[in-house]
Design an enzyme around this catalytic site. Structure first.
Site, short mmCIF file in Angstrom:
data_model
loop_
_atom_site.label_atom_id
_atom_site.label_comp_id
_atom_site.label_asym_id
_atom_site.label_seq_id
_atom_site.Cartn_x
_atom_site.Cartn_y
_atom_site.Cartn_z
N LYS A 34 -0.93 -0.23 7.76
CA LYS A 34 -1.21 1.16 7.39
C LYS A 34 -2.33 1.74 8.26
O LYS A 34 -2.53 2.96 8.28
CB LYS A 34 -1.58 1.26 5.91
CG LYS A 34 -0.40 1.04 4.97
CD LYS A 34 -0.81 1.22 3.53
CE LYS A 34 0.35 0.94 2.58
NZ LYS A 34 0.79 -0.46 2.60
N HIS A 43 -1.09 -4.76 1.31
CA HIS A 43 -0.92 -3.35 0.93
C HIS A 43 -2.01 -2.53 1.60
O HIS A 43 -1.73 -1.51 2.23
CB HIS A 43 -1.00 -3.23 -0.58
CG HIS A 43 -0.77 -1.85 -1.09
ND1 HIS A 43 0.41 -1.17 -0.92
CD2 HIS A 43 -1.59 -1.00 -1.78
CE1 HIS A 43 0.33 0.03 -1.47
NE2 HIS A 43 -0.88 0.16 -2.00
N PHE A 67 -0.33 3.42 -7.95
CA PHE A 67 -0.98 4.09 -9.06
C PHE A 67 -0.18 3.85 -10.33
O PHE A 67 1.05 3.85 -10.32
CB PHE A 67 -1.06 5.60 -8.79
CG PHE A 67 -2.19 6.02 -7.88
CD1 PHE A 67 -3.01 5.08 -7.27
CD2 PHE A 67 -2.44 7.36 -7.64
CE1 PHE A 67 -4.05 5.47 -6.43
CE2 PHE A 67 -3.47 7.77 -6.81
CZ PHE A 67 -4.28 6.82 -6.21
N HIS A 117 -0.19 5.79 5.01
CA HIS A 117 0.35 5.30 3.75
C HIS A 117 1.61 6.06 3.40
O HIS A 117 1.57 7.26 3.09
CB HIS A 117 -0.71 5.47 2.65
CG HIS A 117 -0.38 4.78 1.38
ND1 HIS A 117 0.77 4.05 1.19
CD2 HIS A 117 -1.06 4.70 0.19
CE1 HIS A 117 0.79 3.56 -0.02
NE2 HIS A 117 -0.30 3.94 -0.65
N GLU A 177 -7.53 -6.15 -3.64
CA GLU A 177 -6.42 -6.93 -3.08
C GLU A 177 -6.93 -8.20 -2.40
O GLU A 177 -6.30 -9.27 -2.50
CB GLU A 177 -5.61 -6.10 -2.09
CG GLU A 177 -4.42 -6.88 -1.54
CD GLU A 177 -3.56 -6.10 -0.58
OE1 GLU A 177 -2.46 -6.57 -0.23
OE2 GLU A 177 -3.98 -4.99 -0.15
N CYS A 185 3.46 3.67 -5.21
CA CYS A 185 3.44 3.03 -3.89
C CYS A 185 4.12 1.66 -3.89
O CYS A 185 4.25 1.04 -2.83
CB CYS A 185 2.01 2.88 -3.40
SG CYS A 185 1.09 4.43 -3.49
#
Length: 427
Positions: free
Chosen positions: A325, A296, A389, A330, A307, A158
């Site tokens: 998002k 994010h 990830f 996403h 985050e 991502c």
């Protein structure tokens, strides 16, 4: 050395181009809807953020058949960004492409595997390899533009799109290119992908409320919603842009990339904070200089909290924070580049899109989240975060001197991305 952002392009669940996507972001429109395909009926996840405009409606029919969906949307977004930048008259040897993706041509890969199993090897498409290869989007765009300065494909889950933009910054700073088309593309809405994320408990299961399923920073968040799309920027060496009398949207001032080396799927606040600090140092700024953070914020229980801690540690709690998002879903490999486009336009127009579906902010998250509608302000610098990830962290810092809420010194082409007439600012 700062780098000028002179062109923007996108195709997203909110619109087929940047103006429609930007208008929808400011209006707080949800882009998530139920999946209508029959195969979705047996899945625990039956919603996604599909493209608002089908690529086949934009591309030539023959060309569309020869490209994977990921390649199609990369080409559409790149064409828009290139035209928006005024088709820079650059030596092909000084023009590069950097387009990240998480899964590349996974739809072709899985589809052609079905063909192989069902009908045998002779029925597999002769274009299967060029459609499924992960570097396909970058290759297609480089062919389209005649870019001979390199066609690069960061693959960092991502964080891919943001890392591609950071690579573009490096290419220009190192003197290897004058212009770089950079961004990300992703198209992987498929039963195998959805089932895998559902099994990993990373995806929201609010099938009865698709529009309200993606809830960044909310106390009841239960996972992200898969989306598809592409977003691109045109980066130029500042002197090159000045020489052709083009006005930039903003400056790409810095980038920071780190890895957690902690866990395959659970991000670490320290690694994310280090990426933010590296981006700030690269931009020669401190946390106090950041006025807006485009988070994010995928709406996973662990991810948003991690985050929030990283932002608090590296930036502080004074900055406005937005998480789009909640509307787009996403976009995985394209998420970072779409974050960048939204952050750039927020600086350019001095208005930040809201975070929708935030009904009860997690009390552990002590951030000033933009909600209830867009927020105007004096935004001088914005941070755009992307985490993937594998522990990939990529953060970008943009700067702008346009703090009057209007479109000062805009050329006609940049007026295409002006605010809607109902919003503050003038086209």
């Amino acid at each position: 050395m700062n780098v000028a952002v002179t062109g923007l392009g996108a195709t997203t669940p909110l619109g087929g181009d940047v103006p429609s996507t930007w208008s929808a972001l400011l209006a707080g429109e949800p882009g998530v809807s139920p999946l209508e395909e029959g195969w979705a009926e047996t899945l625990p996840v039956r919603m996604a953020a599909r493209l608002r405009v089908e690529p086949a409606e934009v591309l030539d029919r023959v060309q569309a058949r020869r490209l994977d969906r990921c390649e199609q949307i990369a080409l559409i977004a790149a064409r828009e960004a290139w035209a928006d930048a005024g088709c820079p008259p650059v030596d092909p040897e000084r023009l590069a492409v950097a387009i990240g993706t998480g899964t590349g041509g996974v739809l072709t890969l899985l589809g052609q595997d079905d063909v192989l199993e069902r009908s045998g090897a002779r029925q597999v498409s002769p274009r299967a390899v060029t459609m499924l290869m992960t570097n396909g989007p970058a290759a297609v765009v480089s062919l389209e533009l005649g870019a001979r300065g390199g066609a690069h494909t960061p693959v960092s889950a991502c964080a891919s799109g943001a890392e591609a933009i950071a690579l573009g910054l490096d290419l220009i700073r190192l003197g290897r290119a004058d212009v770089v088309v950079a961004g990300g593309a992703e198209a992987c809405i498929h039963p195998l992908v959805l089932a895998g994320f559902a099994q990993a408990t990373a995806h929201s299961t609010r099938n009865d409320d698709p529009a309200g399923a993606s809830r960044p920073f909310d106390a009841t968040r239960d996972g992200f919603v898969i989306g598809e799309g592409a977003a691109m920027v045109v980066l130029e060496r500042a002197e090159f842009a000045t020489a052709r009398a083009v006005t930039a949207y903003a400056a790409l001032a810095g980038a920071g990339i780190t890895s957690d080396a902690h866990h395959m799927t659970a991000g670490h606040a320290d690694g994310q904070a280090r990426a933010i600090r590296r981006a700030l140092t690269d931009a020669r700024l401190g946390g106090h200089d950041i006025d807006l953070v485009h988070a994010h914020a995928t709406a996973t229980p662990h991810g948003d909290l991690t985050e929030a801690q990283a932002i608090s540690d590296a930036v502080g709690r004074h900055a406005a924070v937005t998480a789009t998002k909640s509307m787009t879903g996403h976009l995985f490999g394209a998420a970072g580049s779409l974050n960048a486009v939204a952050a750039i336009l927020a600086l350019h127009h001095q208005i930040a899109p809201p975070t929708i579906n935030l009904r009860e902010q997690d009390p552990r998250i002590k951030l000033d989240v933009v909600t209830g509608g867009p927020r105007t302000g004096r935004f001088g610098a914005a941070l755009a975060n992307s985490f993937g990830f594998g522990g990939h962290n990529a953060c970008l810092v943009f700067q702008s001197d346009n703090r009057d809420g209007g479109d000062r010194n805009l050329s006609p082409r940049q007026g295409r991305h002006a605010l809607p007439s109902t919003r503050r600012g003038r086209p």
